[in-house]
Scaffold this active site. Structure first.
Site, PDB file in Angstrom:
ATOM      1  CG  ASP A   1      11.573  -0.713   5.916  1.00  0.00           C
ATOM      2  OD1 ASP A   1      11.007  -0.179   6.880  1.00  0.00           O
ATOM      3  OD2 ASP A   1      12.818  -0.787   5.821  1.00  0.00           O
TER       4      ASP A   1
ATOM      5  CG  HIS B   1      17.966  -2.417   6.397  1.00  0.00           C
ATOM      6  ND1 HIS B   1      18.184  -1.057   6.480  1.00  0.00           N
ATOM      7  CD2 HIS B   1      16.646  -2.595   6.597  1.00  0.00           C
ATOM      8  CE1 HIS B   1      17.022  -0.454   6.723  1.00  0.00           C
ATOM      9  NE2 HIS B   1      16.078  -1.364   6.791  1.00  0.00           N
TER      10      HIS B   1
ATOM     11  CG  HIS C   1      15.318   2.867  14.051  1.00  0.00           C
ATOM     12  ND1 HIS C   1      16.149   3.466  13.135  1.00  0.00           N
ATOM     13  CD2 HIS C   1      14.182   2.525  13.360  1.00  0.00           C
ATOM     14  CE1 HIS C   1      15.564   3.486  11.963  1.00  0.00           C
ATOM     15  NE2 HIS C   1      14.365   2.931  12.057  1.00  0.00           N
TER      16      HIS C   1
ATOM     17  CG  HIS D   1      11.614  -1.168  13.527  1.00  0.00           C
ATOM     18  ND1 HIS D   1      12.440  -2.097  12.917  1.00  0.00           N
ATOM     19  CD2 HIS D   1      11.578  -0.102  12.665  1.00  0.00           C
ATOM     20  CE1 HIS D   1      12.873  -1.623  11.772  1.00  0.00           C
ATOM     21  NE2 HIS D   1      12.364  -0.416  11.593  1.00  0.00           N
TER      22      HIS D   1
ATOM     23  CG  HIS E   1      10.048   2.446  10.623  1.00  0.00           C
ATOM     24  ND1 HIS E   1      11.330   2.822  10.954  1.00  0.00           N
ATOM     25  CD2 HIS E   1       9.239   3.471  11.013  1.00  0.00           C
ATOM     26  CE1 HIS E   1      11.309   4.025  11.508  1.00  0.00           C
ATOM     27  NE2 HIS E   1      10.056   4.441  11.556  1.00  0.00           N
TER      28      HIS E   1
END
Length: 325
Positions: free
Chosen positions: A66, A269, A140, A62, A64
């Protein structure tokens, strides 16, 4: 299939953990596939035994930061280094636009052999003679996908010495026997190829699920894999925070592993809140997960793990040769 964890922290890097990225080495074809590419990934690669020159595919879960802030730098470096082979990228809608914007405002020209494949739903993404890669939608705050990488089954070794002992002439007949076919010799004997081959070697299977709260999509994607890599951002006591942010707890990761009947769970994570010195630490998350799914371990940066092969043992139950009826 060899896994190297390049980043195992969530959100931000820490002194001992970088943000998300995993390298999958395929020694039999001298290739490296990357799963996510957080900031600093290329530095982590340089500190590891993984060869950037072998990079051929990158799978982004995805958008994001990070998970993607290291992508542009890595691709630019590959271009400057003159990486010979092309690089295939896979990710959700917006990935191509993100890279185009990075190129535009940094005046960077990526190598022409980079191609972005946009994920448009669950299902098969890539397949060749040796591997199959599929994806599934997770749960998410923005569209996020998990990946399943399957090594196809390998035919067992053809026992040439036994074929020679049966007086089978070498040549095209050996090829048929290797494929498991039945042949008829000049003297009328019928030879079953399956009886001259070792048992098939089952292919290894890996699932990668992050970022997500517990969801059926992760369970379905991970069904029966040898190794499930699943995010475990929070401890069980912080489940409320996990639901608010749509991340998983250690117990959620373990429940996915249990329901999917995987062989091993590797959690990654992790929130920096569980760093040494705090009231809850990662060993507590491990204990929570192992109470549900005992075969669980914690990932750490630069952990290397080779997925073991599950060999099938069996004896020959039928004669090698039968007379022609």
């Amino acid at each position: 299939m060899e896994i190297t964890f390049l980043g195992t922290s969530s959100g931000v890097p820490t002194r001992s953990r970088n943000v998300s990225s995993i390298a999958l080495r395929l020694p039999q074809r001298a290739e490296v596939w990357l799963l996510d590419c957080g900031e600093g990934t290329q530095h982590q690669l340089l500190r590891s035994d993984v060869k950037i020159s072998q990079l051929t595919r990158i799978f982004i879960t995805h958008l994001h930061g990070d998970h993607i802030f290291g992508l542009m730098g890595l691709l630019a470096s590959c271009g400057l280094a003159g990486v010979g082979q092309g690089i295939e990228l896979y990710g959700p809608p917006g990935l191509a636009d993100y890279l185009k914007a990075c190129c535009k405002y940094s005046a960077t020209h990526l190598i022409n052999r980079i191609r972005v494949n946009t994920i448009e739903g669950d299902g098969l993404l890539y397949e060749d003679d040796e591997f199959r890669v599929s994806c599934g939608l997770l749960k998410h705050r923005i569209p996020a996908y998990g990946y399943r990488i399957e090594e196809k089954d390998r035919p067992g070794r053809f026992r040439v010495e036994e074929a020679q002992g049966l007086g089978i002439p070498s040549g095209p007949l050996y090829g048929k026997l290797k494929r498991g076919e039945t042949i008829t010799l000049a003297d009328g004997r019928r030879i079953q190829g399956s009886q001259l081959c070792d048992p098939t070697e089952p292919g290894r299977k890996l699932a990668y699920c992050t970022d997500t709260v517990f969801c059926d999509g992760a369970v379905q994607l991970a069904q029966g894999v040898d190794v499930l890599i699943h995010e475990a951002t929070f401890a069980h006591q912080d489940a409320e925070m996990a639901f608010e942010r749509l991340h998983s707890t250690s117990t959620m990761a373990a429940q996915v592993a249990l329901l999917a009947q995987v062989r091993e769970l590797i959690m990654t994570h992790f929130s920096p809140r569980y760093a040494p010195g705090n009231s809850l630490q990662l060993e507590d998350l491990l204990a929570e997960a192992q109470a549900i799914f005992p075969n669980t371990r914690l990932a750490k940066d630069f952990l290397c793990y080779e997925i073991p092969r599950q060999r099938v043992k069996g004896a020959h139950a039928q004669p090698l040769a039968t007379p022609l009826a």
